[in-house]
Write a protein that holds these residues in place. Structure first.
Motif, short mmCIF file in Angstrom:
data_model
loop_
_atom_site.label_atom_id
_atom_site.label_comp_id
_atom_site.label_asym_id
_atom_site.label_seq_id
_atom_site.Cartn_x
_atom_site.Cartn_y
_atom_site.Cartn_z
N HIS A 189 11.70 -27.87 1.43
CA HIS A 189 11.31 -27.83 -0.06
C HIS A 189 12.15 -27.48 -0.91
CE1 HIS A 189 6.75 -28.67 1.25
NE2 HIS A 189 7.43 -29.92 1.36
N THR A 243 -4.52 -15.50 14.97
CA THR A 243 -4.68 -16.55 16.10
C THR A 243 -6.22 -16.78 16.78
OG1 THR A 243 -3.90 -18.36 17.56
CG2 THR A 243 -3.40 -15.90 18.13
N PRO A 269 5.02 -22.77 15.55
CA PRO A 269 4.34 -23.22 14.27
C PRO A 269 5.11 -22.32 13.40
CG PRO A 269 2.52 -22.70 15.81
CD PRO A 269 4.03 -22.30 16.35
N VAL A 270 5.24 -21.14 13.70
CA VAL A 270 6.26 -20.34 12.63
C VAL A 270 7.49 -20.94 11.95
CG1 VAL A 270 7.26 -18.28 12.03
CG2 VAL A 270 4.89 -18.33 12.94
N GLN A 271 8.24 -21.48 13.10
CA GLN A 271 9.48 -22.10 12.85
C GLN A 271 9.39 -23.55 12.23
OE1 GLN A 271 10.77 -21.93 17.06
NE2 GLN A 271 11.71 -20.08 16.72
N ASN A 272 8.46 -24.30 12.69
CA ASN A 272 7.97 -25.59 12.13
C ASN A 272 7.76 -25.18 10.62
OD1 ASN A 272 8.40 -26.58 14.39
ND2 ASN A 272 6.36 -27.04 14.95
N HIS A 273 7.19 -24.51 10.09
CA HIS A 273 6.83 -23.94 8.80
C HIS A 273 8.00 -23.51 8.14
CE1 HIS A 273 4.79 -22.25 5.31
NE2 HIS A 273 5.58 -21.04 5.55
N TRP A 274 8.89 -22.93 8.55
CA TRP A 274 10.05 -22.63 7.88
C TRP A 274 11.05 -23.68 7.81
CZ3 TRP A 274 9.93 -19.18 4.33
CH2 TRP A 274 9.02 -18.08 4.58
N SER A 275 10.96 -24.86 8.72
CA SER A 275 11.79 -25.79 8.48
C SER A 275 11.20 -26.68 7.39
CB SER A 275 12.05 -26.72 9.77
OG SER A 275 10.59 -27.41 10.05
N VAL A 276 9.90 -26.73 7.10
CA VAL A 276 9.19 -27.59 6.09
C VAL A 276 9.82 -26.73 4.83
CG1 VAL A 276 7.21 -28.17 5.05
CG2 VAL A 276 7.63 -28.57 7.33
N GLU A 277 9.64 -25.36 4.71
CA GLU A 277 9.78 -24.85 3.58
C GLU A 277 11.53 -24.88 3.25
OE1 GLU A 277 8.02 -23.03 1.32
OE2 GLU A 277 6.28 -23.98 2.39
#
Length: 114
Positions: free
Chosen positions: A50, A24, A39-47
């Motif tokens: 998908h 960062t 942001p890491v948790q948000n990324h995994w919720s999107v993944e």
């Protein structure tokens, strides 16, 4: 930052540790653990969404490719998944099978009548 994860294989029960690193441009004062985790948790919720769309609806194999149709189909899939989660389904594939074989349950859940 260093992120340590554990993944449990569903069939074997074997736990697999994983370590990943992220960089960062934030200063140490700005980069609090909670701020970095978001942001890491948000990324995994999107993944996760998908993954559900691909596994349940075979989205990656879809032949819908022109114009806005792919985005419209993804929106409809997201809507269906959201409605099933709102109806307290945790296994979306099971919910799809349920509503596929009982369309009257789907229309009733939506408040529609024939």
């Amino acid at each position: 930052m260093e992120i340590k994860r554990r993944r449990t294989h569903r069939r074997t029960g074997k736990v697999q540790p994983r370590t990943v690193y992220a960089v960062t441009s934030l200063s140490p004062e700005q980069a609090r653990p909670a701020q970095l985790a978001q942001p890491v948790q948000n990324h995994w919720s999107v993944e996760a969404l998908h993954h559900v769309r691909d596994v349940t609806y075979s989205e990656d194999a879809s032949r819908v490719r022109t114009g806005t149709a792919p985005r419209a189909m993804a929106t409809l899939r997201n809507l269906a998944i959201g409605l099933m989660r709102q109806a307290d389904w945790t296994n979306i594939a099971a919910a799809v099978d349920h509503y596929r074989s009982r369309p009257q349950h789907a229309t009733a859940a939506l408040g529609l009548t024939a």
